[in-house]
Motif scaffolding. Sequence first.
Motif, PDB file in Angstrom:
ATOM      1  N   LEU A 219       0.835  -1.194   0.000  1.00 24.27           N
ATOM      2  CA  LEU A 219       0.000   0.000   0.000  1.00 24.27           C
ATOM      3  C   LEU A 219       0.874   1.249   0.000  1.00 24.27           C
ATOM      4  O   LEU A 219       0.622   2.199  -0.751  1.00 24.27           O
ATOM      5  CB  LEU A 219      -0.927   0.001   1.216  1.00 24.27           C
ATOM      6  N   VAL A 220       1.904   1.273   0.826  1.00 26.69           N
ATOM      7  CA  VAL A 220       2.815   2.426   0.856  1.00 26.69           C
ATOM      8  C   VAL A 220       3.476   2.603  -0.508  1.00 26.69           C
ATOM      9  O   VAL A 220       3.662   3.726  -0.990  1.00 26.69           O
ATOM     10  CB  VAL A 220       3.872   2.256   1.962  1.00 26.69           C
ATOM     11  N   ALA A 221       3.811   1.489  -1.162  1.00 22.51           N
ATOM     12  CA  ALA A 221       4.483   1.543  -2.462  1.00 22.51           C
ATOM     13  C   ALA A 221       3.631   2.219  -3.528  1.00 22.51           C
ATOM     14  O   ALA A 221       4.169   2.717  -4.532  1.00 22.51           O
ATOM     15  CB  ALA A 221       4.864   0.137  -2.909  1.00 22.51           C
ATOM     16  N   LEU A 222       2.306   2.279  -3.335  1.00 21.75           N
ATOM     17  CA  LEU A 222       1.450   2.948  -4.313  1.00 21.75           C
ATOM     18  C   LEU A 222       1.803   4.428  -4.442  1.00 21.75           C
ATOM     19  O   LEU A 222       1.508   5.051  -5.467  1.00 21.75           O
ATOM     20  CB  LEU A 222      -0.020   2.792  -3.927  1.00 21.75           C
ATOM     21  N   GLY A 223       2.432   4.975  -3.402  1.00 22.03           N
ATOM     22  CA  GLY A 223       2.859   6.368  -3.477  1.00 22.03           C
ATOM     23  C   GLY A 223       3.909   6.629  -4.546  1.00 22.03           C
ATOM     24  O   GLY A 223       4.112   7.779  -4.956  1.00 22.03           O
ATOM     25  N   ARG A 224       4.570   5.580  -5.028  1.00 24.68           N
ATOM     26  CA  ARG A 224       5.596   5.748  -6.056  1.00 24.68           C
ATOM     27  C   ARG A 224       5.056   5.612  -7.474  1.00 24.68           C
ATOM     28  O   ARG A 224       5.807   5.810  -8.444  1.00 24.68           O
ATOM     29  CB  ARG A 224       6.717   4.716  -5.845  1.00 24.68           C
ATOM     30  N   LEU A 225       3.775   5.304  -7.625  1.00 20.11           N
ATOM     31  CA  LEU A 225       3.226   5.096  -8.969  1.00 20.11           C
ATOM     32  C   LEU A 225       3.437   6.288  -9.907  1.00 20.11           C
ATOM     33  O   LEU A 225       3.722   6.094 -11.095  1.00 20.11           O
ATOM     34  CB  LEU A 225       1.742   4.751  -8.881  1.00 20.11           C
ATOM     35  N   PRO A 226       3.307   7.540  -9.433  1.00 19.39           N
ATOM     36  CA  PRO A 226       3.519   8.657 -10.369  1.00 19.39           C
ATOM     37  C   PRO A 226       4.930   8.706 -10.954  1.00 19.39           C
ATOM     38  O   PRO A 226       5.153   9.353 -11.977  1.00 19.39           O
ATOM     39  CB  PRO A 226       3.243   9.897  -9.501  1.00 19.39           C
ATOM     40  N   HIS A 227       5.882   8.048 -10.285  1.00 23.55           N
ATOM     41  CA  HIS A 227       7.274   8.091 -10.750  1.00 23.55           C
ATOM     42  C   HIS A 227       7.622   6.930 -11.681  1.00 23.55           C
ATOM     43  O   HIS A 227       8.707   6.913 -12.266  1.00 23.55           O
ATOM     44  CB  HIS A 227       8.220   8.057  -9.546  1.00 23.55           C
ATOM     45  N   LEU A 228       6.747   5.947 -11.784  1.00 19.11           N
ATOM     46  CA  LEU A 228       7.065   4.738 -12.545  1.00 19.11           C
ATOM     47  C   LEU A 228       6.579   4.837 -13.984  1.00 19.11           C
ATOM     48  O   LEU A 228       5.450   5.265 -14.238  1.00 19.11           O
ATOM     49  CB  LEU A 228       6.430   3.509 -11.889  1.00 19.11           C
ATOM     50  N   GLU A 229       7.431   4.438 -14.903  1.00 17.49           N
ATOM     51  CA  GLU A 229       7.023   4.319 -16.295  1.00 17.49           C
ATOM     52  C   GLU A 229       6.167   3.061 -16.444  1.00 17.49           C
ATOM     53  O   GLU A 229       6.338   2.097 -15.692  1.00 17.49           O
ATOM     54  CB  GLU A 229       8.253   4.228 -17.203  1.00 17.49           C
ATOM     55  N   PRO A 230       5.241   3.070 -17.400  1.00 17.27           N
ATOM     56  CA  PRO A 230       4.392   1.881 -17.588  1.00 17.27           C
ATOM     57  C   PRO A 230       5.214   0.613 -17.772  1.00 17.27           C
ATOM     58  O   PRO A 230       6.210   0.606 -18.505  1.00 17.27           O
ATOM     59  CB  PRO A 230       3.590   2.227 -18.850  1.00 17.27           C
ATOM     60  N   PHE A 231       4.816  -0.433 -17.066  1.00 16.57           N
ATOM     61  CA  PHE A 231       5.422  -1.767 -17.159  1.00 16.57           C
ATOM     62  C   PHE A 231       6.861  -1.819 -16.639  1.00 16.57           C
ATOM     63  O   PHE A 231       7.596  -2.766 -16.928  1.00 16.57           O
ATOM     64  CB  PHE A 231       5.373  -2.289 -18.610  1.00 16.57           C
ATOM     65  N   HIS A 232       7.276  -0.799 -15.883  1.00 13.32           N
ATOM     66  CA  HIS A 232       8.600  -0.812 -15.275  1.00 13.32           C
ATOM     67  C   HIS A 232       8.479  -1.141 -13.794  1.00 13.32           C
ATOM     68  O   HIS A 232       7.532  -0.749 -13.132  1.00 13.32           O
ATOM     69  CB  HIS A 232       9.286   0.547 -15.433  1.00 13.32           C
ATOM     70  N   ARG A 233       9.460  -1.837 -13.278  1.00  9.53           N
ATOM     71  CA  ARG A 233       9.512  -2.156 -11.864  1.00  9.53           C
ATOM     72  C   ARG A 233      10.088  -0.983 -11.079  1.00  9.53           C
ATOM     73  O   ARG A 233      10.761  -0.104 -11.639  1.00  9.53           O
ATOM     74  CB  ARG A 233      10.365  -3.404 -11.636  1.00  9.53           C
ATOM     75  N   ALA A 234       9.842  -0.980  -9.779  1.00 10.73           N
ATOM     76  CA  ALA A 234      10.370   0.070  -8.917  1.00 10.73           C
ATOM     77  C   ALA A 234      11.894   0.029  -8.931  1.00 10.73           C
ATOM     78  O   ALA A 234      12.511  -1.036  -8.895  1.00 10.73           O
ATOM     79  CB  ALA A 234       9.851  -0.111  -7.497  1.00 10.73           C
ATOM     80  N   SER A 235      12.492   1.223  -8.980  1.00 14.42           N
ATOM     81  CA  SER A 235      13.943   1.341  -8.965  1.00 14.42           C
ATOM     82  C   SER A 235      14.466   1.297  -7.533  1.00 14.42           C
ATOM     83  O   SER A 235      13.695   1.276  -6.564  1.00 14.42           O
ATOM     84  CB  SER A 235      14.359   2.654  -9.615  1.00 14.42           C
ATOM     85  N   ALA A 236      15.783   1.306  -7.403  1.00 13.63           N
ATOM     86  CA  ALA A 236      16.387   1.353  -6.066  1.00 13.63           C
ATOM     87  C   ALA A 236      15.977   2.625  -5.337  1.00 13.63           C
ATOM     88  O   ALA A 236      15.754   2.612  -4.117  1.00 13.63           O
ATOM     89  CB  ALA A 236      17.910   1.259  -6.184  1.00 13.63           C
TER      90      ALA A 236
END
Length: 260
Positions: A95-112
Amino acid sequence: MRLAIENLRASLGGARVIRGVSATAEGSQFIGLIGPNGVGKTTLVRAIAGLVPFEGGVTLNDVPVRAMNPRARARAISYLAQGAGSHWPLEVSRLVALGRLPHLEPFHRASADDEAAIEHAIDLAGVREFAGRDVLTLSGGERARVLLARALAVEAPLMLVDEPVSALDPYHQIRIMEVLRAYATPDAEGNDRMVVAVLHDLSLAARHCDRLILLDDGKVKADGLPRDVLTPQNLRETYRIEALIGEGADPFILPIRRAE
C-alpha cells in the motif's frame, strides 16, 4: 518553490463555499489551515490539488495546477484526504508503495530509489511494525499512519494533508506533527518542500507550524505567524470561544468556555 492562490472561489452542491481566497507561499514552510467546521478548509486543499472545480487561479512554480498533466501533478502534489481509508486487502508495504506510482514508467519495476523512498516513508510514519500485515486488520489510527506513509513516499514538493492527526492518540499526534514539520524542509538535493495541513488542534498548530491561515465563512480571516493569528479576538470571532493562551517555547490554546 512558490505556491500562489489567486481569488479562488468554489461551490459545492450549488452553495458557495470558498468566497475569494488569495495567498502566496514561498520556500520550505509548514502551513496550518485552520478554522471552524464548514468554512471551506477541505474544499480549499482539494482545489489546490486540482480535485474540485474552482474559479480563480492556483499555480505551483508559476505553472497552473489545472494545466499539469495528471502524472506531473501527482509527482508535484501528494494529497492525504480527511478520513482516507483502504477498502482492499493489501499488505502494508504494498500500500505504501502505491505512493511511487507517479514516478514509474508503464510496465517498469520500482527502482532502487523508489524502494528507498518506500522504506524511508515506512520509518517516518512509524509503521515498520505493521509490515507484512493486511491493512484491513489494522485499527483506524494505525491505518491512518500507513496512508500517511503512502503520501510521504511520493516525495512531492507540495504535500496536502487533511486532518492528519484526528484519528491518532496523543503520542502519535505529536510524532506525526514532528514528521510533517521535518518534511517541510529542503530535501537532500536542496529542493524546497512545503506542507499544507488542515488542523483542528490549535495547540499542535501553534507549536509546529511556521504559518497559520485562518478561514472564516470561505475567506481568509487572518494569515501569519501562529502567535499573530491565534489571538483572543480571532478565537472569539471565528471559533466563538474564550481560551487560555500560553506562549513561549511550547505554546498552547486551551478553550475555556463558549463566547456569548
